[in-house]
Design a protein around this motif. Structure first.
Motif, PDB file in Angstrom:
ATOM      1  N   ARG A 150      -8.189   3.126   0.212  1.00  0.00           N
ATOM      2  CA  ARG A 150      -7.900   4.566   0.166  1.00  0.00           C
ATOM      3  C   ARG A 150      -7.700   5.043  -1.271  1.00  0.00           C
ATOM      4  O   ARG A 150      -8.192   6.106  -1.657  1.00  0.00           O
ATOM      5  N   ALA A 151      -6.982   4.246  -2.082  1.00  0.00           N
ATOM      6  CA  ALA A 151      -6.746   4.627  -3.479  1.00  0.00           C
ATOM      7  C   ALA A 151      -8.043   4.636  -4.278  1.00  0.00           C
ATOM      8  O   ALA A 151      -8.245   5.493  -5.130  1.00  0.00           O
ATOM      9  N   ARG A 152      -8.924   3.694  -3.991  1.00  0.00           N
ATOM     10  CA  ARG A 152     -10.193   3.601  -4.733  1.00  0.00           C
ATOM     11  C   ARG A 152     -11.216   4.646  -4.304  1.00  0.00           C
ATOM     12  O   ARG A 152     -11.890   5.239  -5.123  1.00  0.00           O
ATOM     13  N   SER A 153     -11.360   4.820  -2.985  1.00  0.00           N
ATOM     14  CA  SER A 153     -12.472   5.634  -2.489  1.00  0.00           C
ATOM     15  C   SER A 153     -12.058   6.929  -1.804  1.00  0.00           C
ATOM     16  O   SER A 153     -12.899   7.778  -1.548  1.00  0.00           O
ATOM     17  N   SER A 165       2.029   7.979   2.776  1.00  0.00           N
ATOM     18  CA  SER A 165       2.827   9.151   2.410  1.00  0.00           C
ATOM     19  C   SER A 165       3.659   8.901   1.146  1.00  0.00           C
ATOM     20  O   SER A 165       4.148   9.849   0.537  1.00  0.00           O
ATOM     21  N   ILE A 166       3.792   7.645   0.736  1.00  0.00           N
ATOM     22  CA  ILE A 166       4.492   7.312  -0.504  1.00  0.00           C
ATOM     23  C   ILE A 166       3.502   7.501  -1.652  1.00  0.00           C
ATOM     24  O   ILE A 166       2.584   6.699  -1.838  1.00  0.00           O
ATOM     25  N   GLU A 167       3.683   8.567  -2.387  1.00  0.00           N
ATOM     26  CA  GLU A 167       2.697   8.957  -3.395  1.00  0.00           C
ATOM     27  C   GLU A 167       2.463   7.886  -4.460  1.00  0.00           C
ATOM     28  O   GLU A 167       1.357   7.743  -4.974  1.00  0.00           O
ATOM     29  N   LEU A 168       3.467   7.114  -4.785  1.00  0.00           N
ATOM     30  CA  LEU A 168       3.338   6.036  -5.767  1.00  0.00           C
ATOM     31  C   LEU A 168       2.192   5.097  -5.400  1.00  0.00           C
ATOM     32  O   LEU A 168       1.499   4.569  -6.268  1.00  0.00           O
ATOM     33  N   LEU A 169       1.969   4.909  -4.092  1.00  0.00           N
ATOM     34  CA  LEU A 169       0.944   3.966  -3.633  1.00  0.00           C
ATOM     35  C   LEU A 169      -0.468   4.522  -3.722  1.00  0.00           C
ATOM     36  O   LEU A 169      -1.423   3.835  -3.380  1.00  0.00           O
ATOM     37  N   ASP A 216      -1.766   5.119  -6.533  1.00  0.00           N
ATOM     38  CA  ASP A 216      -2.187   4.635  -7.853  1.00  0.00           C
ATOM     39  C   ASP A 216      -2.709   3.205  -7.739  1.00  0.00           C
ATOM     40  O   ASP A 216      -1.961   2.287  -7.400  1.00  0.00           O
ATOM     41  N   ILE A 217      -3.980   3.011  -8.022  1.00  0.00           N
ATOM     42  CA  ILE A 217      -4.602   1.693  -7.897  1.00  0.00           C
ATOM     43  C   ILE A 217      -3.940   0.680  -8.814  1.00  0.00           C
ATOM     44  O   ILE A 217      -3.850  -0.503  -8.479  1.00  0.00           O
ATOM     45  N   ASP A 218      -3.430   1.115  -9.959  1.00  0.00           N
ATOM     46  CA  ASP A 218      -2.751   0.183 -10.866  1.00  0.00           C
ATOM     47  C   ASP A 218      -1.449  -0.330 -10.258  1.00  0.00           C
ATOM     48  O   ASP A 218      -1.115  -1.507 -10.383  1.00  0.00           O
ATOM     49  N   ASN A 254      -0.770  -4.320  -9.202  1.00  0.00           N
ATOM     50  CA  ASN A 254       0.369  -5.078  -9.718  1.00  0.00           C
ATOM     51  C   ASN A 254       1.139  -5.811  -8.632  1.00  0.00           C
ATOM     52  O   ASN A 254       2.049  -6.577  -8.929  1.00  0.00           O
ATOM     53  N   MET A 255       0.784  -5.596  -7.374  1.00  0.00           N
ATOM     54  CA  MET A 255       1.444  -6.301  -6.269  1.00  0.00           C
ATOM     55  C   MET A 255       0.832  -7.674  -6.025  1.00  0.00           C
ATOM     56  O   MET A 255       1.248  -8.396  -5.130  1.00  0.00           O
ATOM     57  N   PHE A 256      -0.150  -8.053  -6.834  1.00  0.00           N
ATOM     58  CA  PHE A 256      -0.867  -9.310  -6.621  1.00  0.00           C
ATOM     59  C   PHE A 256      -0.645 -10.281  -7.771  1.00  0.00           C
ATOM     60  O   PHE A 256      -0.431  -9.878  -8.900  1.00  0.00           O
TER      61      PHE A 256
END
Length: 101
Positions: A8-11, A56-60, A62-64, A68-70
């Motif tokens: 979703r963040a990418r596309s 709904s958490i806007e922070l998520l 951001d692909i960066d 960083n979760m990996f």
């Protein structure tokens, strides 16, 4: 489910069906389970539901932040507070998913 967020963040779209199936297979293998086809479909459905609510958490968005979760080998880094939080939400949801028909 994190794969849904990354897609979703990418596309701007959720995973396509073929990618959702692949993601479920990777998750199943990593967790040492072999769901039958019906459980697999239900897992995919739960994935979409969870991703939609967590989106709904806007922070998520951001692909960066998501990247960083990996760890270096693309496994979720449970030292990450975001990854741990998402994991806790998923665990809580999966405890109830089998009872929903």
């Amino acid at each position: 489910m994190v794969a849904q967020l990354i897609a979703r963040a990418r596309s701007g779209n959720w995973l396509r069906t073929d990618h959702l199936v692949e993601s479920k297979a990777i998750w199943s293998q990593a967790n040492g389970i072999s769901p039958d086809w019906l459980e697999g479909v239900r897992l995919a459905n739960v994935s979409v539901q969870l991703a939609t609510s967590i989106w709904s958490i806007e922070l998520l968005h951001d692909i960066d932040v998501l990247s960083n979760m990996f760890t270096d080998n693309w496994r979720l880094d449970y030292e990450s507070p975001i990854a741990r939080g998402i994991h806790e939400v998923c665990v809580a949801r999966l405890k109830t998913w089998r009872y929903e028909l």
